[in-house]
Design a protein around this motif. Structure first.
Motif, PDB file in Angstrom:
ATOM      1  N   ILE A   1       0.808  -1.361  -0.141  1.00 39.08           N
ATOM      2  CA  ILE A   1       0.066   0.048   0.017  1.00 39.08           C
ATOM      3  C   ILE A   1       0.897   1.194  -0.120  1.00 39.08           C
ATOM      4  O   ILE A   1       0.605   2.255  -0.755  1.00 39.08           O
ATOM      5  CB  ILE A   1      -1.026   0.058   1.180  1.00 39.08           C
ATOM      6  CG1 ILE A   1      -1.827  -1.117   1.045  1.00 39.08           C
ATOM      7  CG2 ILE A   1      -1.503   1.190   1.299  1.00 39.08           C
ATOM      8  CD1 ILE A   1      -2.871  -1.143  -0.146  1.00 39.08           C
ATOM      9  N   LYS A   2       2.061   1.259   0.649  1.00 35.34           N
ATOM     10  CA  LYS A   2       2.814   2.381   0.919  1.00 35.34           C
ATOM     11  C   LYS A   2       3.464   2.766  -0.511  1.00 35.34           C
ATOM     12  O   LYS A   2       3.770   3.928  -0.859  1.00 35.34           O
ATOM     13  CB  LYS A   2       3.652   2.369   2.004  1.00 35.34           C
ATOM     14  CG  LYS A   2       4.537   3.582   2.339  1.00 35.34           C
ATOM     15  CD  LYS A   2       5.266   3.500   3.783  1.00 35.34           C
ATOM     16  CE  LYS A   2       5.923   4.835   3.864  1.00 35.34           C
ATOM     17  NZ  LYS A   2       5.155   6.185   3.884  1.00 35.34           N
ATOM     18  N   ASN A   3       4.205   1.699  -1.042  1.00 29.98           N
ATOM     19  CA  ASN A   3       5.218   1.854  -2.087  1.00 29.98           C
ATOM     20  C   ASN A   3       4.784   1.138  -3.309  1.00 29.98           C
ATOM     21  O   ASN A   3       5.642   1.498  -4.274  1.00 29.98           O
ATOM     22  CB  ASN A   3       6.635   1.043  -1.543  1.00 29.98           C
ATOM     23  CG  ASN A   3       6.734   1.805  -0.230  1.00 29.98           C
ATOM     24  OD1 ASN A   3       7.224   2.837   0.024  1.00 29.98           O
ATOM     25  ND2 ASN A   3       7.038   0.841   0.847  1.00 29.98           N
ATOM     26  N   GLY A   4       3.805   0.385  -3.306  1.00 29.43           N
ATOM     27  CA  GLY A   4       3.289  -0.410  -4.719  1.00 29.43           C
ATOM     28  C   GLY A   4       2.940   0.832  -5.725  1.00 29.43           C
ATOM     29  O   GLY A   4       2.572   1.744  -5.722  1.00 29.43           O
ATOM     30  N   LYS A   5       3.040   0.372  -6.970  1.00 29.47           N
ATOM     31  CA  LYS A   5       2.665   1.002  -8.104  1.00 29.47           C
ATOM     32  C   LYS A   5       1.357   0.401  -8.539  1.00 29.47           C
ATOM     33  O   LYS A   5       1.072  -0.737  -9.049  1.00 29.47           O
ATOM     34  CB  LYS A   5       3.626   0.752  -9.360  1.00 29.47           C
ATOM     35  CG  LYS A   5       5.085   1.553  -9.149  1.00 29.47           C
ATOM     36  CD  LYS A   5       5.961   1.230 -10.083  1.00 29.47           C
ATOM     37  CE  LYS A   5       5.647   1.903 -11.600  1.00 29.47           C
ATOM     38  NZ  LYS A   5       6.612   2.152 -12.683  1.00 29.47           N
ATOM     39  N   GLY A   6       0.333   1.232  -8.667  1.00 31.98           N
ATOM     40  CA  GLY A   6      -1.158   0.969  -9.002  1.00 31.98           C
ATOM     41  C   GLY A   6      -2.109   1.602  -8.373  1.00 31.98           C
ATOM     42  O   GLY A   6      -1.883   2.883  -7.994  1.00 31.98           O
ATOM     43  N   PHE A   7      -3.241   1.078  -8.103  1.00 31.09           N
ATOM     44  CA  PHE A   7      -4.453   1.881  -7.562  1.00 31.09           C
ATOM     45  C   PHE A   7      -5.260   0.685  -7.111  1.00 31.09           C
ATOM     46  O   PHE A   7      -5.016  -0.263  -6.637  1.00 31.09           O
ATOM     47  CB  PHE A   7      -5.041   2.445  -8.719  1.00 31.09           C
ATOM     48  CG  PHE A   7      -5.948   1.574  -9.654  1.00 31.09           C
ATOM     49  CD1 PHE A   7      -7.227   1.150  -9.431  1.00 31.09           C
ATOM     50  CD2 PHE A   7      -5.094   0.911 -10.781  1.00 31.09           C
ATOM     51  CE1 PHE A   7      -8.040   0.347 -10.446  1.00 31.09           C
ATOM     52  CE2 PHE A   7      -6.095   0.005 -11.591  1.00 31.09           C
ATOM     53  CZ  PHE A   7      -7.416  -0.254 -11.211  1.00 31.09           C
ATOM     54  N   ILE A   8      -6.310   1.520  -6.178  1.00 34.32           N
ATOM     55  CA  ILE A   8      -7.030   0.709  -5.275  1.00 34.32           C
ATOM     56  C   ILE A   8      -8.502   0.734  -6.055  1.00 34.32           C
ATOM     57  O   ILE A   8      -8.867   1.842  -6.719  1.00 34.32           O
ATOM     58  CB  ILE A   8      -7.353   1.524  -3.737  1.00 34.32           C
ATOM     59  CG1 ILE A   8      -6.043   1.871  -3.269  1.00 34.32           C
ATOM     60  CG2 ILE A   8      -8.376   0.715  -2.980  1.00 34.32           C
ATOM     61  CD1 ILE A   8      -5.208   0.470  -2.733  1.00 34.32           C
ATOM     62  N   ALA A   9      -8.958  -0.334  -6.078  1.00 30.87           N
ATOM     63  CA  ALA A   9     -10.354  -0.678  -6.794  1.00 30.87           C
ATOM     64  C   ALA A   9     -11.318  -0.556  -5.679  1.00 30.87           C
ATOM     65  O   ALA A   9     -11.386  -1.241  -4.631  1.00 30.87           O
ATOM     66  CB  ALA A   9     -10.433  -2.204  -7.342  1.00 30.87           C
ATOM     67  N   ALA A  10     -12.450   0.191  -6.152  1.00 34.86           N
ATOM     68  CA  ALA A  10     -13.685   0.357  -4.967  1.00 34.86           C
ATOM     69  C   ALA A  10     -14.727  -0.490  -5.618  1.00 34.86           C
ATOM     70  O   ALA A  10     -15.322  -0.038  -6.335  1.00 34.86           O
ATOM     71  CB  ALA A  10     -13.947   1.885  -5.143  1.00 34.86           C
TER      72      ALA A  10
END
Length: 295
Positions: A9-18
């Protein structure tokens, strides 16, 4: 708290799916998916249908940790299974995606230009269930409609009060004071909101880390101080009603801000599509949102 999940969550490349539409928004989500209200006669059937939709999204090959860091679930989705695993376990163990849970009970009536969260007297019980279901964090939404400092202060105060309860339970809270994108004074709302958020963030202890979910700001990179704050794991953006293309374009102008889209993610997906067509459209949507999130 899972250190591997914190790092993602802190360092990953991408997004959060809602994927957290609840009782009030489920009929609209189903209608956009091509399932009208005459397709179900009661709430149980409605939630069965929306779980089928979410399962189809989550099990799609394109829904994976190469692009998606986390997924926000509705309470009923947390308590249901995908391929014999509870949804959060499926997300983490089969997909490598961090599971979150929507925990608010909706919005109160507007007062002083804002909508606070409704009371949530059973929150501690819900947080215990979330831990039992291996949830990493939670999300809770308020809305700011007007640049009323007293109202905005009430929103932020309530959010942080509940956030501390969530932190005490060992979960990471996503604080979501959404600024209405149709507000005539959106930029002024955002200015007051940022001041209030910074004030409360500065009061957190070193061990208390939160996430923020905010409307994409009117001024590019306006939330830079929030993104760089030591108590903030990540700042994510809601699409807020913007079509996906417009939301992505606005997101690209905000370095470090990543998407947490709901409607914009599922845009163009329909129940009557073949699996091949469904997966192709979802893959393209995910790629567009990913590209905007890492730009």
């Amino acid at each position: 708290m899972n250190k591997a999940q914190i790092d993602i969550i802190k360092n990953g490349k991408g997004f959060i799916a809602a994927l957290d539409q609840s009782g009030g928004s489920t009929p609209k989500a189903l209608a956009l998916y091509g399932v009208n209200e005459d397709s179900y006669s009661d709430e149980d059937t409605m939630f069965d249908l929306v779980h089928e939709m979410r399962t189809r999204i989550i099990t799609s090959p394109s829904f994976n940790s190469n692009s998606i860091l986390g997924a926000i679930l509705f309470e009923q989705t947390m308590d249901r299974k995908i391929e014999d695993d509870y949804t959060a376990d499926y997300l983490w163990e089969k997909k490598g995606i961090v599971p979150f849970l929507k925990i608010d009970k909706g919005l109160a009536e507007e007062a002083e230009g804002v909508q606070l969260m409704k009371p949530n007297p059973n929150l501690n019980e819900l947080l215990k269930r979330a831990n039992d279901r291996n949830i990493f964090g939670t999300k809770m939404r308020s809305v700011v409609n007007e640049p009323n400092r007293d109202g905005i202060n009430q929103v932020v105060d309530q959010q942080f009060e509940v956030a501390k309860q969530i932190l005490h339970a060992g979960l990471v809270p996503i604080i979501e004071p959404e600024v209405n994108i149709h507000s005539e004074d959106k930029e002024k709302c955002e200015s007051i909101l940022k001041e209030e958020l910074l004030k409360y963030l500065d009061q957190l202890e070193e061990s208390q880390n939160v996430m923020l979910k905010l409307s994409i700001p009117t001024v590019s990179d306006f939330y830079r101080e929030l993104i760089e704050h030591p108590r903030v794991l990540r700042v994510v953006a809601l699409s807020g009603g913007y079509p996906r293309e417009e939301a992505n374009e606005k997101l690209r102008n905000n370095s470090g801000l990543i998407a947490s889209f709901s409607r914009a993610l599922s845009e163009g997906l329909y129940a009557n599509q073949s699996d091949e067509e469904f997966d192709a459209i979802l893959k393209a949507s995910i790629q567009e949102i990913y590209d905007a999130s890492i730009s």
